[in-house]
Design a protein around this motif. Structure first.
Motif, PDB file in Angstrom:
ATOM      1  N   UNK A  62       1.027 -11.769 -15.689  1.00  0.00           N
ATOM      2  CA  UNK A  62       0.258 -12.999 -15.866  1.00  0.00           C
ATOM      3  C   UNK A  62      -0.359 -12.958 -17.265  1.00  0.00           C
ATOM      4  N   UNK A  63       0.059 -13.855 -18.167  1.00  0.00           N
ATOM      5  CA  UNK A  63      -0.441 -13.807 -19.551  1.00  0.00           C
ATOM      6  C   UNK A  63      -1.961 -13.853 -19.666  1.00  0.00           C
ATOM      7  N   UNK A  64      -2.625 -14.551 -18.744  1.00  0.00           N
ATOM      8  CA  UNK A  64      -4.088 -14.674 -18.824  1.00  0.00           C
ATOM      9  C   UNK A  64      -4.794 -13.355 -18.540  1.00  0.00           C
ATOM     10  N   UNK A  65      -4.095 -12.412 -17.898  1.00  0.00           N
ATOM     11  CA  UNK A  65      -4.713 -11.145 -17.525  1.00  0.00           C
ATOM     12  C   UNK A  65      -4.477 -10.041 -18.551  1.00  0.00           C
ATOM     13  N   UNK A 105       6.529  -9.081 -27.037  1.00  0.00           N
ATOM     14  CA  UNK A 105       5.104  -9.411 -27.159  1.00  0.00           C
ATOM     15  C   UNK A 105       4.878 -10.907 -26.996  1.00  0.00           C
ATOM     16  N   UNK A 106       5.655 -11.672 -27.713  1.00  0.00           N
ATOM     17  CA  UNK A 106       5.466 -13.130 -27.716  1.00  0.00           C
ATOM     18  C   UNK A 106       5.733 -13.737 -26.340  1.00  0.00           C
ATOM     19  N   UNK A 122       3.029 -15.239 -23.769  1.00  0.00           N
ATOM     20  CA  UNK A 122       3.272 -16.667 -23.585  1.00  0.00           C
ATOM     21  C   UNK A 122       2.782 -17.498 -24.748  1.00  0.00           C
ATOM     22  N   UNK A 123       2.534 -16.873 -25.884  1.00  0.00           N
ATOM     23  CA  UNK A 123       2.003 -17.551 -27.071  1.00  0.00           C
ATOM     24  C   UNK A 123       2.538 -16.860 -28.322  1.00  0.00           C
ATOM     25  N   UNK A 124       2.463 -17.584 -29.435  1.00  0.00           N
ATOM     26  CA  UNK A 124       2.733 -16.949 -30.721  1.00  0.00           C
ATOM     27  C   UNK A 124       1.442 -16.296 -31.211  1.00  0.00           C
TER      28      UNK A 124
END
Length: 406
Positions: free
Chosen positions: A162-165, A207-208, A212-214
């Motif tokens: 989960x990218x937010x975690x 990593x990207x 889930x983001x640059x």
């Protein structure tokens, strides 16, 4: 025995009859990667035929064609593009030639499977992936051949994150010193060489994609390069630290001069500490957990990989004292889509399919106008090159040179 059987089938796949409307590929350059990346996967695909090859040296092209059973030999790359019997072009040329020949192929109306990294820098990426021909109805298909992203092991690992975690990610790849040489194109600046442009592309992409983001910033990019005045602009080792929008950091390390023994590439995701509801605890205590998710075998999952999920638990008092601490590790694998599970469970594939074969399956689906369950969008490829440029700027070596072709 399962390992031996799987690897044997990777290189000796079944060879079904070819369909009458099979996609006929032309290959630019007698590249060493082409047999692994396209020829072998094409054997088991009923809708793919390797039709033609061209190389700078005609004799080399003839020997290469004979070795791989390619029927047509062309004197120039342009002859392949001009051949009406060729439907798609595979471009495994040195990085610095990707832009020109991808543009020429698309302008010739050919579908393009383009080896990664797609181009030399983000300037070229913006031009290539925004060509008007790509937006025309039934226009050419362009895919950056980031094969590792098509394997079930990567899909499963990605789904567990989960990218937010995320608090931190570290990833590394290597080529041993004995498989590398100053004379290779990896160390030719004019051909856009460098370790970031080689194995490092896998680490940067990991990593990207997991965040889930640059990245917002490259905090550091430490490189090692030769100092002979010839190869000094091409890094043979790099460690880059990047900051992402959620505040997390990612470290990408790669080397073309690694240890003697080949080690699988890997990525480790560390999550932020989270509160775990636990009604059995007495008043004044709380359970916390952070996770470490590790994918061993990032690049070639079919040979061997393992996904480890480590849960690190603590019970603490409100004052912060640790009452109890324990860890639990489980492991998973996904050589098939069934093992990956979830939304992937019904995708086609065999246990011996390499990531290149999964990639080819989706490329053919796209060309044929069928649904693609996985794809790399044009915006994704542009973002990848922007990230690479960011690291090269920070390193002091500067981005790879832009082609003079327009």
């Amino acid at each position: 025995m399962a390992l031996v059987s799987r690897i044997w089938q990777c290189f000796n796949p079944p060879t079904p009859p070819k369909s009458s409307d099979a996609i006929r590929f032309g290959v630019l350059g007698a590249a060493g990667i082409a047999p692994l990346a396209l020829f072998n996967p094409a054997k088991s695909h009923p809708e793919v035929i390797i039709q033609a090859i061209s190389a700078r040296d005609r004799k080399k092209a003839e020997a290469y064609a004979k070795s791989h059973g390619i029927p047509d030999i062309k004197d120039t790359y342009q002859e392949i593009l001009d051949d009406p019997n060729i439907d798609a072009i595979f471009i495994p040329l040195p990085n610095g030639l990707h832009f020109e020949w991808a543009v020429r192929a698309i302008r010739a109306g050919k579908h393009v499977l383009l080896e990664k990294p797609s181009v030399s820098n983000s300037t070229e990426a913006e031009i290539l992936f925004n060509l008007p021909e790509l937006d025309q109805p039934n226009g050419p298909v362009l895919l950056e051949a980031f094969h590792s992203r098509f394997h079930p092991s990567w899909a499963l690992f990605h789904s567990l994150v989960d990218p937010t975690e995320i608090e931190h990610i570290e990833t590394r790849s290597m080529i041993p010193w004995w498989a590398s040489s100053k004379d290779q194109i990896h160390f030719n600046y004019n051909l856009s060489g460098g370790s970031i442009m080689a194995m490092g592309t896998y680490n940067f992409a990991a990593l990207r994609l997991l965040f889930g983001e640059t990245p917002e910033e490259c905090l550091s990019c430490d490189v090692k390069s030769y100092t002979d005045g010839i190869h000094d602009k091409c890094d043979y080792e790099v460690k880059a630290t990047l900051r992402f929008p959620n505040g997390g950091t990612g470290v990408a390390s790669t080397t073309l001069m690694g240890e003697t023994i080949i080690k699988p590439s890997w990525v480790v995701v560390t999550t932020k500490k989270a509160i775990i509801p636990n009604s059995s605890l007495p008043a004044g205590q709380q359970q916390y957990q952070r996770r470490e998710l590790t994918l061993q075998g990032l690049v070639h999952g079919v040979f061997w990989h393992r996904i480890d999920i480590k849960e690190i638990n603590e019970i603490c008092t409100n004052e912060g004292a640790v009452v109890k601490k324990w860890e639990k590790t489980t492991s998973r694998k996904a050589y098939t889509w069934e093992e990956a599970g979830g939304e992937f469970a019904d995708l086609p594939g065999e246990v011996h399919w390499m990531s290149y074969r999964h990639q080819l399956e989706q490329f053919v689906n796209k060309v044929k106008g069928r649904k693609t369950q996985q794809w790399i969008e044009r915006e994704d490829s542009i973002a990848q090159m922007k990230m690479i440029d960011m690291a090269y700027e920070k390193s002091g070596l500067g981005p790879r040179p832009t082609s003079s072709f327009r």
